[in-house]
Structures are given as C-alpha cells and as structure tokens.
Design an enzyme around this catalytic site. Structure first.
Site, PDB file in Angstrom:
ATOM      1  N   ASP A 184      32.204 -24.623 -20.914  1.00  0.00           N
ATOM      2  CA  ASP A 184      32.769 -23.361 -21.378  1.00  0.00           C
ATOM      3  C   ASP A 184      33.283 -22.518 -20.220  1.00  0.00           C
ATOM      4  OD1 ASP A 184      32.445 -22.399 -24.391  1.00  0.00           O
ATOM      5  OD2 ASP A 184      30.833 -23.807 -23.969  1.00  0.00           O
ATOM      6  N   THR A 185      32.517 -22.479 -19.145  1.00  0.00           N
ATOM      7  CA  THR A 185      32.907 -21.650 -18.006  1.00  0.00           C
ATOM      8  C   THR A 185      34.177 -22.169 -17.356  1.00  0.00           C
ATOM      9  OG1 THR A 185      30.609 -21.033 -17.598  1.00  0.00           O
ATOM     10  CG2 THR A 185      32.154 -20.747 -15.782  1.00  0.00           C
TER      11      THR A 185
END
Length: 415
Positions: A184-185
């Site tokens: 996600d990051t």
C-alpha cells in the site's frame, strides 16, 4: 525541525498551503492505505485536500494502529493537511453534493471496487462531464479491468502475488509477509507521482483535459521486487529465499554484536567489500579470484559471513560502527522505534518533526517525505475529528443552507 500546526477550521482552504501544489484541490474519497497516503503527500506539498468519510462509520483508517485516549495516532499523520467531511456517496443527496465538490476539484482519489462509483452515478463519464480537467485516481487491488478486477484486493495479496513473499524469509522457512503496509505504501507514493504527471500533462494540453489513472497495488511492489519475470523469461530461472543474504554480493547480512544488538552490512561496491575484509583481519581473502565479483562473493557467503560475523560478534555495536565508519565500510544499526526517535541524524535532518496537535499538544511524526529547495512542503495541521469541516465546506463553499444541512444530517447523508 518543528512545524507549527494550528486548529483553525478554515486552515487548509484553497490556496492556503505552501508548496508546488498550492491552489490544487484534491478530494480524498479513499481509505486504507494507498489512497490516503497519496492524498497526504499531495497535501504535504500544498494541495487543499478534502477528506470524504462515511458520516456514520467514519473512515476505516481511524481503526488502524494504536490509539491514545481513544484517539487514533496513525490518523493524525495520514490525514494531516486534510479537511474532513462526513458524506455518504451511496446516498443520492450525498452523491449530488459530491458532484458539486467535483466542479472545482483538480483531483479525486478513490479506491472502491470497480463499478462502485458508476453504480452511484459518479463514474468517470459523469465526473468528466462536470469537470473535463479532473484527474481521477482509481486505486484497486487488481485494476479496473481483467479477470480479477472484481475481487477484494488488499496489500497482503499484492505482497503475495508480486513475488515479494516468495523471495522473503529464510531458505527453509515459509514465504514471509511484511508486518506493515508495504504494498500500500509503495502504491501510495507511486500514485502521487502519477497524479502530478497527469496534472503536468493537463497544464500542457490545449484543452486542459484531465484523465483517469488506473492504479493497482501489485505493479508498484512488482517493480520493487525486481526483474524476476525477465530473468524467468530469458533463463527459466526462478529465485528463492536467501534470508538476509543477497544473490548479487557478499558479505551482506545482519550480524549480532557482543552487547546484544544487530547491525547490517552491505558490500554492493567492490571496494567496500575489500575494506570490510581488510577491517576484519582477512586481507588474504581479497586476493582470491572469486572475490573480484559480487556473484563470486555471493557464492562464498558462508565463508564471508563467518569471517565478518565472528569479528562483529566480539565487539559492541558502538565499536563496530565506529571502526566500520573509520574504514570507509558500509554499516548501519538495526533500529527499533526508540532508536529511530533518538538518532541524532534522523532528528537533525528533520526526517521526524514535532507538530502541534489539538488533542495531544506536541506530536512527533514523519516529516514531509522529500526536501525541495524552492517549494518545500509543510505540515499545516494534523488529522481532525470526523466531520470537523463538514459545516464549513458545505455551507461556506457549496452554499448549503443551515436548514438543508440539518435535514441531511437527520438522514445521515452527512455528518
């Protein structure tokens, strides 16, 4: 480095933020985690970000991570520089208000399953009909098309399918997932880059047209994993787990010091590898033919790890780092959160910064992610309570009357 953040509800209004994106309005209609991070980065560099969250349930990010006195700590960072309004996009009146917000927006970030916005009457054709210059960032697990498009998608699945888990862990252990939102990051950072590219293109387009960005969670972390598909395509080779070792060079590992700490050593450059072996008292190894290449050294990792690990294991972390540094070799301590917070380089360079928060007072968090000499970003305020800016945005900026707002709140279309 300290950045002052105020609690003024009007703060963050259009054009108020310093940075290269000053004057850009972003609507963040996403949740957990890539979309909110994308919008946070845009807000850090001056964009006016309006955070949309469900008027009753709130945003799922509020329930992630640790809390203090019932107040989520991660929210303070991921929703900084964002004005927050409670708005139900599945409600016809909520969707109508969203369309009005889009009229003056530059960017919308969303991460609903494909087809959801369309079902609510908020698909790209509708939004671009209202605002042709809009950049619509659509973040999903698998993308808007393809056989997996309708599946639920989370970072864990991307970490598994990208090849990351397959290559992570000990050789005789199971595939290993990260203990944090890695996919996600990486995706959130990639999405912010794609967004600024689309905005740049819009400025150069004679018709000032926006576009749709179809961003999935898998591709950014695939890029981080490396060229394994190319290697398989050309050589038929499938990589496998090596623990902390590298297939490209050695010594490369984590090593335990005599005082119970760990350090990481890397020798990606040949001269660094030579310095390490000279430092640990084995210059004769440098003369071996196989030592001349990273691949040759990787093939002798057992030997090199034994020599380096034995030397490090007889010394304290402080002594190891001092001697490696003096020799011009590459080493770093393995930090936990306390070590990170106390490290003088981290603090003095401003990688972490203290901001003023309305709930906690001085609050330590990650600073804006990169330094720009002419248009630096800033943390203007931290994440706010649910619906903190609903009244201001809807009444002052959209012209919703107090009576209309009260009726919408009664129906739980807004909060």
């Amino acid at each position: 480095m300290t950045t002052s953040a105020q609690a003024d509800p009007a703060q963050g209004a259009p054009g108020s933020g310093p940075g290269p994106l000053r004057g850009i309005r972003v609507i963040d209609a996403s949740t957990i985690l890539a979309g909110p991070l994308c919008a946070q980065l845009l807000g850090d560099f001056g964009a006016d970000v309006i955070k949309i969250e469900h008027p009753v349930a709130g945003d799922g990010m509020r329930g992630h991570g640790e809390s203090k006195n019932g107040i989520p700590l991660w929210w303070k960072e991921i929703s900084r520089n964002k004005r927050t309004i409670g708005l139900s996009l599945s409600d016809p009146d909520g969707a109508a208000l969203f369309r009005r917000l889009v009229e003056d927006a530059d960017v919308v970030v969303e991460n609903f399953r494909p087809g959801t916005l369309e079902r609510w009457g908020l698909g790209p054709d509708v939004l671009h009909g209202i605002n042709p210059g809009l950049v619509l960032v659509r973040i999903t697990g698998f993308g808007q098309t393809g056989p997996y498009a309708s599946r639920a998608g989370f970072g864990t699945l991307a970490e598994a399918m990208s090849g990351f888990a397959h290559l992570t862990g000990e050789p005789d252990g199971p595939p290993t997932l990260p203990a944090f939102g890695l996919a996600d990051t990486i995706c959130g950072i990639a999405a912010s880059s794609a967004t600024t590219m689309a905005l740049y293109h819009r400025e150069r387009d004679p018709e000032h047209r926006g576009q749709v960005i179809d961003m999935n969670l898998i591709e950014p972390i695939m890029a981080a994993v490396g060229p394994s598909p190319t290697v398989y395509d050309q050589l038929g080779v499938i990589g496998h787990r090596h623990g902390n070792r590298s297939t490209n060079n050695s010594p490369r590992n984590t090593y335990r010091t005599c005082d119970g700490h760990w350090v990481a050593v890397s020798t990606s450059a040949q001269r660094i590898a030579e310095r390490v072996l000279e430092l640990v008292g084995h210059p004769e190894v440098v003369e071996e033919d196989w030592f001349a290449t990273g691949g040759g050294r990787a093939a002798h990792a057992d030997l090199l790890d034994g020599l380096v690990g034995g030397w490090i294991g007889e010394r304290t972390r402080e002594k190891v780092i001092a001697e490696f540094t003096a020799a011009g070799a590459a080493v770093a301590p393995v930090y936990d959160a306390r070590d990170l917070v106390e490290d003088p380089h981290i603090r003095e360079t401003g990688m972490l910064t203290t901001v003023e928060d309305e709930d906690f007072g001085p609050l330590l968090m990650h600073n804006v992610m990169w330094r720009m000499s002419r248009t630096p970003g800033a943390i203007r305020f931290t994440g706010r309570a649910r619906g903190a800016d609903t009244e201001h945005v809807l009444t002052e900026e959209l012209g919703v009357s107090p009576g209309e707002l009260a009726a919408l709140r009664e129906r739980k279309a807004v909060s």
